[in-house]
Design a protein around this motif. Sequence first.
Motif, PDB file in Angstrom:
ATOM      1  N   CYS A 240       3.498  -3.106   2.860  1.00  0.00           N
ATOM      2  CA  CYS A 240       4.923  -2.790   2.906  1.00  0.00           C
ATOM      3  C   CYS A 240       5.359  -2.254   1.546  1.00  0.00           C
ATOM      4  O   CYS A 240       5.048  -2.846   0.516  1.00  0.00           O
ATOM      5  CB  CYS A 240       5.749  -4.022   3.260  1.00  0.00           C
ATOM      6  N   ASP A 241       6.067  -1.126   1.573  1.00  0.00           N
ATOM      7  CA  ASP A 241       6.634  -0.524   0.380  1.00  0.00           C
ATOM      8  C   ASP A 241       8.153  -0.660   0.437  1.00  0.00           C
ATOM      9  O   ASP A 241       8.737  -0.752   1.517  1.00  0.00           O
ATOM     10  CB  ASP A 241       6.268   0.960   0.287  1.00  0.00           C
ATOM     11  N   ILE A 242       8.789  -0.634  -0.730  1.00  0.00           N
ATOM     12  CA  ILE A 242      10.237  -0.805  -0.815  1.00  0.00           C
ATOM     13  C   ILE A 242      10.826   0.293  -1.699  1.00  0.00           C
ATOM     14  O   ILE A 242      10.199   0.719  -2.672  1.00  0.00           O
ATOM     15  CB  ILE A 242      10.582  -2.219  -1.339  1.00  0.00           C
TER      16      ILE A 242
ATOM     17  N   GLU B 233      -4.305   3.653 -12.074  1.00  0.00           N
ATOM     18  CA  GLU B 233      -3.949   4.998 -12.536  1.00  0.00           C
ATOM     19  C   GLU B 233      -2.899   5.667 -11.661  1.00  0.00           C
ATOM     20  O   GLU B 233      -2.556   6.818 -11.877  1.00  0.00           O
ATOM     21  CB  GLU B 233      -5.206   5.866 -12.590  1.00  0.00           C
ATOM     22  N   PHE B 234      -2.408   4.958 -10.650  1.00  0.00           N
ATOM     23  CA  PHE B 234      -1.437   5.534  -9.714  1.00  0.00           C
ATOM     24  C   PHE B 234      -0.108   4.809  -9.841  1.00  0.00           C
ATOM     25  O   PHE B 234       0.106   4.052 -10.773  1.00  0.00           O
ATOM     26  CB  PHE B 234      -1.981   5.426  -8.282  1.00  0.00           C
ATOM     27  N   ASP B 235       0.790   5.027  -8.875  1.00  0.00           N
ATOM     28  CA  ASP B 235       2.058   4.305  -8.844  1.00  0.00           C
ATOM     29  C   ASP B 235       1.762   2.826  -8.621  1.00  0.00           C
ATOM     30  O   ASP B 235       0.822   2.467  -7.909  1.00  0.00           O
ATOM     31  CB  ASP B 235       2.944   4.820  -7.707  1.00  0.00           C
ATOM     32  N   TYR B 236       2.572   1.974  -9.224  1.00  0.00           N
ATOM     33  CA  TYR B 236       2.324   0.538  -9.123  1.00  0.00           C
ATOM     34  C   TYR B 236       3.634  -0.211  -8.881  1.00  0.00           C
ATOM     35  O   TYR B 236       4.657   0.110  -9.467  1.00  0.00           O
ATOM     36  CB  TYR B 236       1.670   0.001 -10.396  1.00  0.00           C
ATOM     37  N   GLY B 237       3.552  -1.229  -8.052  1.00  0.00           N
ATOM     38  CA  GLY B 237       4.676  -2.127  -7.867  1.00  0.00           C
ATOM     39  C   GLY B 237       5.642  -1.733  -6.772  1.00  0.00           C
ATOM     40  O   GLY B 237       6.611  -2.434  -6.533  1.00  0.00           O
ATOM     41  N   GLN B 238       5.391  -0.618  -6.094  1.00  0.00           N
ATOM     42  CA  GLN B 238       6.302  -0.156  -5.051  1.00  0.00           C
ATOM     43  C   GLN B 238       6.088  -0.888  -3.729  1.00  0.00           C
ATOM     44  O   GLN B 238       6.852  -0.726  -2.792  1.00  0.00           O
ATOM     45  CB  GLN B 238       6.159   1.353  -4.819  1.00  0.00           C
ATOM     46  N   GLY B 239       5.042  -1.707  -3.653  1.00  0.00           N
ATOM     47  CA  GLY B 239       4.767  -2.419  -2.411  1.00  0.00           C
ATOM     48  C   GLY B 239       3.740  -3.508  -2.599  1.00  0.00           C
ATOM     49  O   GLY B 239       3.183  -3.698  -3.684  1.00  0.00           O
ATOM     50  N   ILE B 240       3.495  -4.214  -1.501  1.00  0.00           N
ATOM     51  CA  ILE B 240       2.535  -5.317  -1.485  1.00  0.00           C
ATOM     52  C   ILE B 240       1.639  -5.132  -0.267  1.00  0.00           C
ATOM     53  O   ILE B 240       2.097  -4.690   0.789  1.00  0.00           O
ATOM     54  CB  ILE B 240       3.261  -6.681  -1.409  1.00  0.00           C
ATOM     55  N   SER B 241       0.347  -5.462  -0.432  1.00  0.00           N
ATOM     56  CA  SER B 241      -0.588  -5.335   0.694  1.00  0.00           C
ATOM     57  C   SER B 241      -1.331  -6.645   0.910  1.00  0.00           C
ATOM     58  O   SER B 241      -1.410  -7.497   0.025  1.00  0.00           O
ATOM     59  CB  SER B 241      -1.576  -4.195   0.454  1.00  0.00           C
TER      60      SER B 241
ATOM     61  N   ALA C  43      -2.468 -11.689  -0.944  1.00  0.00           N
ATOM     62  CA  ALA C  43      -1.659 -10.477  -1.034  1.00  0.00           C
ATOM     63  C   ALA C  43      -1.626 -10.000  -2.488  1.00  0.00           C
ATOM     64  O   ALA C  43      -1.728 -10.805  -3.413  1.00  0.00           O
ATOM     65  CB  ALA C  43      -0.247 -10.744  -0.527  1.00  0.00           C
ATOM     66  N   GLN C  44      -1.485  -8.692  -2.670  1.00  0.00           N
ATOM     67  CA  GLN C  44      -1.433  -8.138  -4.022  1.00  0.00           C
ATOM     68  C   GLN C  44      -0.523  -6.922  -4.060  1.00  0.00           C
ATOM     69  O   GLN C  44      -0.288  -6.273  -3.043  1.00  0.00           O
ATOM     70  CB  GLN C  44      -2.820  -7.769  -4.501  1.00  0.00           C
ATOM     71  N   PHE C  45      -0.041  -6.624  -5.248  1.00  0.00           N
ATOM     72  CA  PHE C  45       0.793  -5.440  -5.415  1.00  0.00           C
ATOM     73  C   PHE C  45      -0.051  -4.186  -5.260  1.00  0.00           C
ATOM     74  O   PHE C  45      -1.223  -4.156  -5.622  1.00  0.00           O
ATOM     75  CB  PHE C  45       1.519  -5.465  -6.762  1.00  0.00           C
ATOM     76  N   VAL C  46       0.574  -3.160  -4.736  1.00  0.00           N
ATOM     77  CA  VAL C  46      -0.097  -1.899  -4.426  1.00  0.00           C
ATOM     78  C   VAL C  46      -0.211  -1.023  -5.670  1.00  0.00           C
ATOM     79  O   VAL C  46       0.747  -0.869  -6.421  1.00  0.00           O
ATOM     80  CB  VAL C  46       0.686  -1.141  -3.327  1.00  0.00           C
ATOM     81  N   CYS C  47      -1.385  -0.451  -5.855  1.00  0.00           N
ATOM     82  CA  CYS C  47      -1.628   0.605  -6.836  1.00  0.00           C
ATOM     83  C   CYS C  47      -2.108   1.786  -6.011  1.00  0.00           C
ATOM     84  O   CYS C  47      -3.249   1.797  -5.539  1.00  0.00           O
ATOM     85  CB  CYS C  47      -2.691   0.179  -7.845  1.00  0.00           C
ATOM     86  N   ALA C  48      -1.226   2.756  -5.772  1.00  0.00           N
ATOM     87  CA  ALA C  48      -1.584   3.850  -4.856  1.00  0.00           C
ATOM     88  C   ALA C  48      -0.764   5.091  -5.145  1.00  0.00           C
ATOM     89  O   ALA C  48       0.339   5.006  -5.673  1.00  0.00           O
ATOM     90  CB  ALA C  48      -1.353   3.413  -3.418  1.00  0.00           C
TER      91      ALA C  48
ATOM     92  N   ILE D 167       8.945  -9.468   1.323  1.00  0.00           N
ATOM     93  CA  ILE D 167       9.515  -8.460   0.444  1.00  0.00           C
ATOM     94  C   ILE D 167      10.908  -8.090   0.939  1.00  0.00           C
ATOM     95  O   ILE D 167      11.126  -7.932   2.138  1.00  0.00           O
ATOM     96  CB  ILE D 167       8.580  -7.220   0.347  1.00  0.00           C
ATOM     97  N   SER D 168      11.840  -8.024  -0.011  1.00  0.00           N
ATOM     98  CA  SER D 168      13.216  -7.629   0.283  1.00  0.00           C
ATOM     99  C   SER D 168      13.839  -7.059  -0.979  1.00  0.00           C
ATOM    100  O   SER D 168      13.238  -7.114  -2.058  1.00  0.00           O
ATOM    101  CB  SER D 168      14.035  -8.834   0.759  1.00  0.00           C
ATOM    102  N   ARG D 169      15.038  -6.548  -0.849  1.00  0.00           N
ATOM    103  CA  ARG D 169      15.754  -6.011  -2.009  1.00  0.00           C
ATOM    104  C   ARG D 169      15.948  -7.100  -3.069  1.00  0.00           C
ATOM    105  O   ARG D 169      15.814  -6.852  -4.263  1.00  0.00           O
ATOM    106  CB  ARG D 169      17.120  -5.459  -1.577  1.00  0.00           C
ATOM    107  N   GLU D 170      16.246  -8.337  -2.639  1.00  0.00           N
ATOM    108  CA  GLU D 170      16.570  -9.410  -3.574  1.00  0.00           C
ATOM    109  C   GLU D 170      15.358 -10.047  -4.236  1.00  0.00           C
ATOM    110  O   GLU D 170      15.444 -10.501  -5.366  1.00  0.00           O
ATOM    111  CB  GLU D 170      17.361 -10.503  -2.845  1.00  0.00           C
TER     112      GLU D 170
END
Length: 169
Positions: free
Chosen positions: A80-82, A97-105, A112-117, A161-164
Amino acid sequence: MAHRVRQLGAVIAGTAAAVALAGCGEPPRVVAESVTSQTASHKDKTPGPTAVQREVQELTGFISPSGNVACMLDATWARCDIIDRNWSPPPRPPDCEFDYGQGISLAPGERAQFVCAGDTAFGADQVLPYGESIAADRLRCESAQSGITCLDSESGHGFSISREAYRVF
């Protein structure tokens, strides 16, 4: 009736997106889903959301009712990305080396871990209404007003994952 028209529109839009991506020479990331639904009758006057359990066999994308969270799910992972959030992810790993923290997988049996993609889970327009869930094998995601929660039913690992806020467990 309007609900059915919106559902049909979402299916047509998702199919059109998959066809357009296929025409670009890249495999489509969102596949039409195989859905088994069990819903309460429209004549049921019980207040609150109608519970729906959808079992999918292929990579399936969906978005939260707010449009702020988008997810992809199949038997091998849930992601899920936010877009907008009021929190910061943990520090970027040195090997990302990519975008980080925009989602969790989440993968079966793993934490579960934060996405690097360099890609995104956004693209599907099928809404997973509040109170409903979708599952692929042992991975299940649920939509609530408080956010999206994905869980591995065997290991108990998952994330919310949510806005808050976010939570990895």
